[in-house]
Design an enzyme around this catalytic site. Structure first.
Site, mmCIF file in Angstrom:
data_model
loop_
_atom_site.group_PDB
_atom_site.id
_atom_site.type_symbol
_atom_site.label_atom_id
_atom_site.label_comp_id
_atom_site.label_asym_id
_atom_site.label_seq_id
_atom_site.Cartn_x
_atom_site.Cartn_y
_atom_site.Cartn_z
ATOM 1 N N GLU A 246 -4.035 25.989 68.934
ATOM 2 C CA GLU A 246 -3.107 27.018 68.447
ATOM 3 C C GLU A 246 -2.868 26.847 66.950
ATOM 4 O O GLU A 246 -2.851 27.830 66.191
ATOM 5 C CB GLU A 246 -1.791 26.906 69.221
ATOM 6 C CG GLU A 246 -0.735 27.926 68.829
ATOM 7 C CD GLU A 246 0.554 27.746 69.616
ATOM 8 O OE1 GLU A 246 1.626 28.019 69.040
ATOM 9 O OE2 GLU A 246 0.493 27.318 70.791
ATOM 10 N N HIS B 4 8.688 22.538 69.129
ATOM 11 C CA HIS B 4 7.740 23.481 69.719
ATOM 12 C C HIS B 4 6.962 22.830 70.855
ATOM 13 O O HIS B 4 6.725 23.441 71.912
ATOM 14 C CB HIS B 4 6.787 23.979 68.626
ATOM 15 C CG HIS B 4 5.665 24.829 69.116
ATOM 16 N ND1 HIS B 4 4.392 24.329 69.325
ATOM 17 C CD2 HIS B 4 5.612 26.138 69.457
ATOM 18 C CE1 HIS B 4 3.606 25.298 69.751
ATOM 19 N NE2 HIS B 4 4.320 26.407 69.840
ATOM 20 N N GLU C 72 9.119 22.648 73.890
ATOM 21 C CA GLU C 72 9.193 23.965 74.546
ATOM 22 C C GLU C 72 8.009 24.174 75.482
ATOM 23 O O GLU C 72 8.165 24.615 76.627
ATOM 24 C CB GLU C 72 9.223 25.068 73.479
ATOM 25 C CG GLU C 72 9.110 26.478 74.020
ATOM 26 C CD GLU C 72 8.079 27.312 73.272
ATOM 27 O OE1 GLU C 72 7.206 27.931 73.924
ATOM 28 O OE2 GLU C 72 8.157 27.350 72.034
ATOM 29 N N HIS C 73 6.811 23.861 75.023
ATOM 30 C CA HIS C 73 5.615 24.017 75.860
ATOM 31 C C HIS C 73 5.709 23.147 77.114
ATOM 32 O O HIS C 73 5.390 23.595 78.213
ATOM 33 C CB HIS C 73 4.367 23.630 75.061
ATOM 34 C CG HIS C 73 3.794 24.752 74.261
ATOM 35 N ND1 HIS C 73 2.483 25.158 74.369
ATOM 36 C CD2 HIS C 73 4.355 25.569 73.336
ATOM 37 C CE1 HIS C 73 2.255 26.161 73.537
ATOM 38 N NE2 HIS C 73 3.384 26.426 72.895
#
Length: 435
Positions: free
Chosen positions: A142, A67, A70-71
Protein backbone atom coordinates in the site's frame (compact mmCIF):
# COMPACT_ATOMS: atom_id res chain seq x y z
CA UNK A 1 -29.48 11.21 28.26
CA UNK A 2 -29.14 14.83 27.18
CA UNK A 3 -31.39 16.08 24.37
CA UNK A 4 -30.07 18.91 22.18
CA UNK A 5 -32.49 20.57 19.74
CA UNK A 6 -31.09 22.37 16.70
CA UNK A 7 -34.30 24.11 15.73
CA UNK A 8 -32.82 25.95 12.76
CA UNK A 9 -31.84 22.64 11.17
CA UNK A 10 -34.74 20.57 12.46
CA UNK A 11 -32.36 18.08 14.11
CA UNK A 12 -32.36 16.57 17.59
CA UNK A 13 -29.18 15.08 19.03
CA UNK A 14 -29.20 12.71 22.01
CA UNK A 15 -25.96 12.51 23.95
CA UNK A 16 -24.61 10.72 27.01
CA UNK A 17 -21.20 10.02 28.52
CA UNK A 18 -21.22 6.52 29.99
CA UNK A 19 -19.56 5.67 33.33
CA UNK A 20 -16.49 4.28 31.55
CA UNK A 21 -16.01 7.60 29.73
CA UNK A 22 -17.34 6.67 26.28
CA UNK A 23 -19.28 9.55 24.72
CA UNK A 24 -22.34 8.37 22.76
CA UNK A 25 -24.13 10.69 20.32
CA UNK A 26 -27.33 9.62 18.55
CA UNK A 27 -29.04 11.48 15.72
CA UNK A 28 -32.27 9.71 14.66
CA UNK A 29 -33.57 10.49 11.17
CA UNK A 30 -36.93 8.80 10.66
CA UNK A 31 -37.09 9.56 6.93
CA UNK A 32 -33.98 7.51 6.16
CA UNK A 33 -33.83 3.74 5.69
CA UNK A 34 -30.09 3.44 6.35
CA UNK A 35 -28.20 3.78 9.60
CA UNK A 36 -24.53 4.75 9.84
CA UNK A 37 -22.37 4.31 12.92
CA UNK A 38 -18.81 5.49 13.62
CA UNK A 39 -16.67 4.55 16.61
CA UNK A 40 -13.69 6.92 16.83
CA UNK A 41 -10.60 7.12 18.99
CA UNK A 42 -8.71 10.38 19.38
CA UNK A 43 -5.53 8.75 18.08
CA UNK A 44 -3.90 9.27 14.72
CA UNK A 45 -0.63 9.06 12.86
CA UNK A 46 0.90 12.10 14.59
CA UNK A 47 0.60 10.47 18.04
CA UNK A 48 3.81 8.46 17.87
CA UNK A 49 5.54 9.87 20.97
CA UNK A 50 3.61 9.26 24.19
CA UNK A 51 3.71 7.75 27.66
CA UNK A 52 2.20 4.25 27.44
CA UNK A 53 -0.51 3.31 29.92
CA UNK A 54 1.04 2.26 33.22
CA UNK A 55 4.47 3.69 32.42
CA UNK A 56 6.22 6.95 33.32
CA UNK A 57 8.54 7.68 30.37
CA UNK A 58 7.83 8.79 26.82
CA UNK A 59 8.24 6.10 24.17
CA UNK A 60 8.84 6.73 20.47
CA UNK A 61 6.75 4.41 18.32
CA UNK A 62 7.45 3.62 14.65
CA UNK A 63 5.76 5.92 12.11
CA UNK A 64 2.56 4.35 10.83
CA UNK A 65 1.66 2.37 13.95
CA UNK A 66 -1.83 3.93 14.33
CA UNK A 67 -2.72 2.93 10.76
CA UNK A 68 -1.17 -0.52 11.27
CA UNK A 69 -3.25 -0.98 14.42
CA UNK A 70 -6.41 -0.06 12.52
CA UNK A 71 -5.70 -2.82 9.98
CA UNK A 72 -4.98 -5.41 12.65
CA UNK A 73 -8.17 -4.73 14.60
CA UNK A 74 -10.20 -6.55 11.93
CA UNK A 75 -8.30 -9.82 12.44
CA UNK A 76 -9.78 -11.98 15.16
CA UNK A 77 -9.05 -15.47 16.47
CA UNK A 78 -12.30 -16.68 14.91
CA UNK A 79 -11.69 -15.02 11.54
CA UNK A 80 -12.12 -11.73 9.72
CA UNK A 81 -14.69 -9.38 11.25
CA UNK A 82 -15.73 -8.17 7.78
CA UNK A 83 -17.40 -11.55 7.28
CA UNK A 84 -19.50 -11.09 10.42
CA UNK A 85 -20.74 -7.70 9.25
CA UNK A 86 -21.49 -9.11 5.80
CA UNK A 87 -23.59 -11.93 7.28
CA UNK A 88 -25.54 -9.29 9.21
CA UNK A 89 -26.24 -7.24 6.08
CA UNK A 90 -23.81 -4.46 6.90
CA UNK A 91 -20.95 -2.81 5.05
CA UNK A 92 -17.97 -2.06 7.31
CA UNK A 93 -14.82 -0.03 6.93
CA UNK A 94 -12.21 1.99 8.84
CA UNK A 95 -9.74 4.80 8.28
CA UNK A 96 -6.84 6.52 10.00
CA UNK A 97 -6.08 10.21 9.68
CA UNK A 98 -3.44 12.44 11.24
CA UNK A 99 -5.45 12.78 14.45
CA UNK A 100 -8.01 9.97 14.69
CA UNK A 101 -8.90 6.39 13.85
CA UNK A 102 -12.51 5.52 13.01
CA UNK A 103 -14.35 2.22 12.60
CA UNK A 104 -17.74 2.27 10.91
CA UNK A 105 -20.61 0.38 9.34
CA UNK A 106 -23.76 1.15 7.41
CA UNK A 107 -26.85 -1.06 7.30
CA UNK A 108 -30.60 -0.98 6.76
CA UNK A 109 -31.45 -3.71 9.29
CA UNK A 110 -30.04 -5.54 12.33
CA UNK A 111 -28.79 -2.18 13.56
CA UNK A 112 -28.52 -3.21 17.21
CA UNK A 113 -26.67 -6.43 16.31
CA UNK A 114 -24.22 -4.63 14.04
CA UNK A 115 -23.66 -1.90 16.61
CA UNK A 116 -22.74 -4.42 19.28
CA UNK A 117 -20.45 -6.17 16.78
CA UNK A 118 -18.73 -2.83 16.15
CA UNK A 119 -18.21 -2.19 19.85
CA UNK A 120 -17.07 -5.74 20.60
CA UNK A 121 -14.47 -6.05 17.87
CA UNK A 122 -12.91 -2.63 18.50
CA UNK A 123 -12.79 -3.28 22.24
CA UNK A 124 -11.22 -6.73 21.93
CA UNK A 125 -7.72 -6.63 20.37
CA UNK A 126 -6.04 -9.77 19.09
CA UNK A 127 -2.51 -9.69 17.68
CA UNK A 128 -0.06 -12.50 16.97
CA UNK A 129 3.49 -12.39 15.68
CA UNK A 130 2.47 -14.29 12.55
CA UNK A 131 -0.46 -12.03 11.68
CA UNK A 132 1.61 -8.89 12.34
CA UNK A 133 4.37 -10.15 10.05
CA UNK A 134 1.84 -10.89 7.30
CA UNK A 135 0.30 -7.42 7.61
CA UNK A 136 3.68 -5.77 7.09
CA UNK A 137 3.78 -7.12 3.55
CA UNK A 138 0.23 -5.96 2.81
CA UNK A 139 0.73 -2.44 4.14
CA UNK A 140 4.17 -2.26 2.51
CA UNK A 141 2.51 -2.74 -0.89
CA UNK A 142 0.00 0.00 0.00
CA UNK A 143 2.84 2.38 0.89
CA UNK A 144 4.66 1.68 -2.38
CA UNK A 145 1.45 2.30 -4.32
CA UNK A 146 1.04 5.76 -2.77
CA UNK A 147 4.69 6.58 -3.40
CA UNK A 148 3.92 6.23 -7.11
CA UNK A 149 0.99 8.69 -6.88
CA UNK A 150 2.12 12.21 -7.96
CA UNK A 151 -0.70 13.94 -6.08
CA UNK A 152 0.21 12.11 -2.88
CA UNK A 153 3.85 13.06 -3.37
CA UNK A 154 2.82 16.68 -3.96
CA UNK A 155 0.74 16.81 -0.76
CA UNK A 156 3.39 15.28 1.48
CA UNK A 157 6.04 17.35 -0.27
CA UNK A 158 4.45 20.58 0.91
CA UNK A 159 3.74 19.17 4.39
CA UNK A 160 7.42 18.24 4.64
CA UNK A 161 8.26 21.86 3.84
CA UNK A 162 5.82 23.34 6.34
CA UNK A 163 6.41 20.84 9.15
CA UNK A 164 9.93 19.41 8.86
CA UNK A 165 9.98 18.46 12.58
CA UNK A 166 6.33 17.67 13.34
CA UNK A 167 5.24 14.02 12.78
CA UNK A 168 2.55 15.22 10.38
CA UNK A 169 5.20 15.14 7.66
CA UNK A 170 5.29 11.33 7.92
CA UNK A 171 2.97 9.38 5.65
CA UNK A 172 -0.04 8.18 7.66
CA UNK A 173 0.86 4.59 6.73
CA UNK A 174 4.52 5.11 7.65
CA UNK A 175 7.36 3.75 5.54
CA UNK A 176 8.33 0.21 4.63
CA UNK A 177 11.26 0.61 7.01
CA UNK A 178 9.22 2.01 9.93
CA UNK A 179 6.45 -0.60 9.84
CA UNK A 180 9.07 -3.36 9.72
CA UNK A 181 9.90 -2.38 13.33
CA UNK A 182 6.34 -2.79 14.66
CA UNK A 183 5.80 -5.59 17.18
CA UNK A 184 2.66 -7.09 18.76
CA UNK A 185 3.81 -5.66 22.12
CA UNK A 186 3.91 -2.14 20.66
CA UNK A 187 0.45 -2.59 19.15
CA UNK A 188 -0.96 -3.67 22.50
CA UNK A 189 0.77 -0.73 24.21
CA UNK A 190 -0.69 1.79 21.74
CA UNK A 191 -4.10 0.13 21.96
CA UNK A 192 -4.24 0.18 25.76
CA UNK A 193 -3.16 3.82 25.84
CA UNK A 194 -5.42 5.32 23.19
CA UNK A 195 -8.40 2.96 22.96
CA UNK A 196 -9.63 3.82 26.44
CA UNK A 197 -13.39 4.50 26.29
CA UNK A 198 -12.73 7.97 27.71
CA UNK A 199 -10.65 8.76 24.60
CA UNK A 200 -13.36 7.53 22.23
CA UNK A 201 -16.76 8.54 20.92
CA UNK A 202 -19.60 6.69 19.21
CA UNK A 203 -21.86 8.49 16.74
CA UNK A 204 -24.95 6.79 15.29
CA UNK A 205 -27.24 8.41 12.72
CA UNK A 206 -30.22 7.08 10.81
CA UNK A 207 -33.43 5.11 11.33
CA UNK A 208 -33.58 3.92 14.96
CA UNK A 209 -35.10 4.62 18.35
CA UNK A 210 -32.57 6.54 20.49
CA UNK A 211 -33.74 5.07 23.80
CA UNK A 212 -33.36 1.51 22.50
CA UNK A 213 -29.90 2.14 21.06
CA UNK A 214 -28.60 4.01 24.12
CA UNK A 215 -29.85 1.24 26.41
CA UNK A 216 -28.17 -1.43 24.27
CA UNK A 217 -24.84 0.43 24.12
CA UNK A 218 -24.90 1.14 27.86
CA UNK A 219 -25.60 -2.50 28.70
CA UNK A 220 -22.82 -3.64 26.37
CA UNK A 221 -20.31 -1.36 28.08
CA UNK A 222 -21.42 -2.34 31.59
CA UNK A 223 -20.67 -5.99 30.83
CA UNK A 224 -17.02 -5.17 30.09
CA UNK A 225 -14.12 -4.39 32.36
CA UNK A 226 -11.90 -1.41 31.53
CA UNK A 227 -8.95 0.22 33.24
CA UNK A 228 -9.64 3.45 35.08
CA UNK A 229 -9.60 6.43 32.67
CA UNK A 230 -6.19 8.09 32.61
CA UNK A 231 -4.83 11.30 31.14
CA UNK A 232 -2.96 10.61 27.91
CA UNK A 233 0.41 12.33 27.62
CA UNK A 234 1.53 13.02 24.04
CA UNK A 235 4.56 15.02 23.00
CA UNK A 236 5.23 17.04 19.86
CA UNK A 237 8.20 19.14 18.75
CA UNK A 238 7.89 22.82 19.57
CA UNK A 239 6.88 24.78 16.49
CA UNK A 240 8.73 28.01 15.70
CA UNK A 241 6.09 30.77 15.81
CA UNK A 242 8.33 32.90 13.56
CA UNK A 243 8.24 30.32 10.76
CA UNK A 244 12.04 29.95 10.66
CA UNK A 245 11.81 26.16 10.50
CA UNK A 246 9.75 26.22 7.28
CA UNK A 247 11.54 25.02 4.14
CA UNK A 248 10.68 27.74 1.58
CA UNK A 249 11.06 25.71 -1.61
CA UNK A 250 11.73 22.24 -2.94
CA UNK A 251 11.31 20.63 -6.33
CA UNK A 252 11.42 17.06 -7.58
CA UNK A 253 11.08 15.34 -10.94
CA UNK A 254 8.62 12.52 -11.59
CA UNK A 255 7.40 10.70 -14.71
CA UNK A 256 4.30 12.92 -15.20
CA UNK A 257 2.79 14.38 -18.36
CA UNK A 258 2.47 17.84 -16.79
CA UNK A 259 4.09 19.50 -13.84
CA UNK A 260 2.38 20.18 -10.54
CA UNK A 261 2.62 23.18 -8.23
CA UNK A 262 1.48 23.60 -4.64
CA UNK A 263 1.67 26.60 -2.34
CA UNK A 264 1.35 26.05 1.38
CA UNK A 265 0.69 28.44 4.26
CA UNK A 266 1.43 27.28 7.78
CA UNK A 267 -0.72 28.57 10.61
CA UNK A 268 1.73 30.15 13.05
CA UNK A 269 -0.75 30.90 15.83
CA UNK A 270 -2.62 28.41 18.02
CA UNK A 271 -6.34 27.95 17.32
CA UNK A 272 -8.72 27.62 20.26
CA UNK A 273 -10.83 24.46 20.39
CA UNK A 274 -14.15 26.24 20.78
CA UNK A 275 -16.72 28.19 18.81
CA UNK A 276 -14.20 30.96 18.15
CA UNK A 277 -11.86 28.41 16.58
CA UNK A 278 -14.63 27.12 14.30
CA UNK A 279 -15.49 30.70 13.35
CA UNK A 280 -11.84 31.39 12.47
CA UNK A 281 -11.69 28.27 10.28
CA UNK A 282 -14.93 29.26 8.58
CA UNK A 283 -13.69 32.80 7.94
CA UNK A 284 -10.55 31.44 6.26
CA UNK A 285 -12.61 29.12 4.06
CA UNK A 286 -14.81 32.04 3.02
CA UNK A 287 -11.70 34.16 2.37
CA UNK A 288 -10.27 31.56 0.00
CA UNK A 289 -13.64 31.23 -1.76
CA UNK A 290 -13.77 35.00 -2.23
CA UNK A 291 -10.26 35.11 -3.68
CA UNK A 292 -10.07 31.87 -5.67
CA UNK A 293 -13.62 30.62 -6.18
CA UNK A 294 -14.73 29.78 -9.71
CA UNK A 295 -16.69 33.04 -9.98
CA UNK A 296 -13.93 35.29 -8.63
CA UNK A 297 -12.23 37.76 -10.96
CA UNK A 298 -8.87 36.43 -9.77
CA UNK A 299 -9.61 32.87 -10.82
CA UNK A 300 -11.13 33.90 -14.16
CA UNK A 301 -8.12 36.10 -14.94
CA UNK A 302 -5.62 33.36 -14.09
CA UNK A 303 -7.68 30.88 -16.07
CA UNK A 304 -7.79 33.13 -19.13
CA UNK A 305 -4.01 33.61 -18.87
CA UNK A 306 -3.53 29.83 -18.84
CA UNK A 307 -1.91 29.91 -15.38
CA UNK A 308 -4.59 27.69 -13.79
CA UNK A 309 -7.07 25.20 -15.19
CA UNK A 310 -9.82 22.93 -13.86
CA UNK A 311 -7.32 21.01 -11.71
CA UNK A 312 -6.70 24.05 -9.50
CA UNK A 313 -8.03 23.79 -5.97
CA UNK A 314 -7.45 24.91 -2.40
CA UNK A 315 -7.96 23.32 0.99
CA UNK A 316 -7.67 24.23 4.66
CA UNK A 317 -6.66 21.54 7.17
CA UNK A 318 -7.15 22.45 10.82
CA UNK A 319 -6.62 19.83 13.52
CA UNK A 320 -5.13 19.66 16.98
CA UNK A 321 -1.48 20.85 17.01
CA UNK A 322 -1.46 22.10 13.39
CA UNK A 323 -3.30 23.96 10.65
CA UNK A 324 -2.31 24.86 7.10
CA UNK A 325 -3.77 25.77 3.72
CA UNK A 326 -2.75 24.53 0.27
CA UNK A 327 -3.35 25.86 -3.25
CA UNK A 328 -2.42 23.52 -6.07
CA UNK A 329 -2.92 22.51 -9.67
CA UNK A 330 -1.42 20.85 -12.73
CA UNK A 331 0.54 23.20 -14.93
CA UNK A 332 3.20 23.40 -17.61
CA UNK A 333 4.74 26.29 -15.66
CA UNK A 334 4.83 25.46 -11.91
CA UNK A 335 6.76 28.59 -10.95
CA UNK A 336 4.29 30.83 -12.74
CA UNK A 337 1.37 29.28 -10.86
CA UNK A 338 2.96 29.50 -7.41
CA UNK A 339 4.15 33.08 -8.00
CA UNK A 340 0.63 34.15 -9.02
CA UNK A 341 -1.00 32.50 -5.98
CA UNK A 342 1.49 34.02 -3.53
CA UNK A 343 1.15 37.48 -5.05
CA UNK A 344 -2.63 37.33 -4.77
CA UNK A 345 -2.54 36.18 -1.16
CA UNK A 346 0.09 38.67 -0.01
CA UNK A 347 -1.88 41.55 -1.56
CA UNK A 348 -5.30 40.22 -0.65
CA UNK A 349 -6.15 42.99 1.82
CA UNK A 350 -6.61 45.39 -1.10
CA UNK A 351 -8.05 42.87 -3.55
CA UNK A 352 -11.29 44.11 -5.19
CA UNK A 353 -12.85 40.66 -4.70
CA UNK A 354 -12.87 41.25 -0.95
CA UNK A 355 -16.08 43.26 -0.77
CA UNK A 356 -19.46 43.07 0.93
CA UNK A 357 -21.31 41.96 -2.21
CA UNK A 358 -18.96 39.06 -2.89
CA UNK A 359 -18.96 38.04 0.79
CA UNK A 360 -22.76 37.84 0.72
CA UNK A 361 -22.54 35.62 -2.37
CA UNK A 362 -19.97 33.16 -0.96
CA UNK A 363 -21.81 33.03 2.37
CA UNK A 364 -25.01 32.12 0.55
CA UNK A 365 -23.16 29.41 -1.38
CA UNK A 366 -21.48 28.13 1.80
CA UNK A 367 -24.79 27.92 3.66
CA UNK A 368 -26.35 26.07 0.73
CA UNK A 369 -23.44 23.63 0.63
CA UNK A 370 -23.60 23.09 4.40
CA UNK A 371 -27.33 22.39 4.33
CA UNK A 372 -26.94 20.03 1.38
CA UNK A 373 -24.16 18.16 3.19
CA UNK A 374 -26.54 17.54 6.09
CA UNK A 375 -28.50 15.22 3.78
CA UNK A 376 -25.58 12.78 3.89
CA UNK A 377 -25.49 10.44 6.87
CA UNK A 378 -21.83 9.65 6.20
CA UNK A 379 -20.83 13.31 6.06
CA UNK A 380 -22.60 14.14 9.33
CA UNK A 381 -21.18 11.15 11.19
CA UNK A 382 -17.60 11.56 10.01
CA UNK A 383 -17.60 15.33 10.46
CA UNK A 384 -19.09 15.18 13.94
CA UNK A 385 -16.84 12.33 15.11
CA UNK A 386 -13.71 14.09 13.92
CA UNK A 387 -14.69 17.55 15.14
CA UNK A 388 -12.01 18.95 17.45
CA UNK A 389 -13.90 22.15 18.36
CA UNK A 390 -15.06 20.94 21.74
CA UNK A 391 -17.82 23.49 22.35
CA UNK A 392 -19.09 23.68 18.76
CA UNK A 393 -19.94 21.26 15.97
CA UNK A 394 -21.05 21.16 12.36
CA UNK A 395 -24.59 21.94 13.58
CA UNK A 396 -23.32 25.39 14.57
CA UNK A 397 -21.80 26.02 11.15
CA UNK A 398 -24.79 27.68 9.44
CA UNK A 399 -25.30 30.37 12.14
CA UNK A 400 -21.54 30.94 12.25
CA UNK A 401 -21.41 31.51 8.48
CA UNK A 402 -24.34 33.91 8.76
CA UNK A 403 -22.66 36.09 11.39
CA UNK A 404 -19.26 36.46 9.71
CA UNK A 405 -18.53 40.00 8.54
CA UNK A 406 -15.99 41.50 6.15
CA UNK A 407 -14.06 42.64 9.22
CA UNK A 408 -13.85 39.00 10.34
CA UNK A 409 -12.49 38.06 6.91
CA UNK A 410 -9.83 40.77 7.05
CA UNK A 411 -8.90 39.76 10.60
CA UNK A 412 -8.46 36.11 9.59
CA UNK A 413 -6.42 37.21 6.57
CA UNK A 414 -3.98 39.26 8.65
CA UNK A 415 -3.67 36.54 11.27
CA UNK A 416 -3.04 33.67 8.84
CA UNK A 417 -1.46 34.98 5.62
CA UNK A 418 2.07 35.98 6.59
CA UNK A 419 5.09 36.14 4.28
CA UNK A 420 7.22 33.95 6.56
CA UNK A 421 4.53 31.24 6.60
CA UNK A 422 4.66 30.45 2.86
CA UNK A 423 6.29 27.46 1.17
CA UNK A 424 6.30 26.04 -2.35
CA UNK A 425 6.75 22.51 -3.68
CA UNK A 426 6.95 21.68 -7.38
CA UNK A 427 6.81 18.47 -9.34
CA UNK A 428 8.35 18.79 -12.78
CA UNK A 429 8.12 16.33 -15.65
CA UNK A 430 11.23 14.20 -15.97
CA UNK A 431 13.45 15.14 -18.88
CA UNK A 432 13.72 12.64 -21.73
CA UNK A 433 16.25 9.95 -20.84
CA UNK A 434 15.95 10.41 -17.04
CA UNK A 435 15.48 7.27 -15.01
Amino acid sequence: MQKIDYQLLGETLYQQTLPNGLTVSLLPKADYHKTYAVLTTNYGSIDDLFIPLGQSDYVQMPAGIAHFLEHKMFDKKDGDIFEAFSRQGASANAFTSFTRTSYLFSATNQIKTNLLTLLDFVQQPYFTAASVAKEKGIIGQEIEMYEDDPNWRLFFGIIGNLYPKHPIHHDIAGTVESIAQITPAQLYSAYQTFYQPSNMNLFVIGHFDPETIMTAVSANQQRKTFSEPTIIHRQFPEEDASGHDIIPYRVTELPVQRGKSIVGIKGLTAVSQDRAGLKYRTALNLLFDMLFGDSSRNYLRLYDQGIVDDTFGYELDMERTFHFATFSGDTDHPQQLSDAVIKLLENAADNPDLNEKRLALVKKEAIGSALQSLNSLEYIANSYSGNHFETASLFDLVPIISEITLADIQSALHRFVRHEAFSVFHIEAQSAGDD
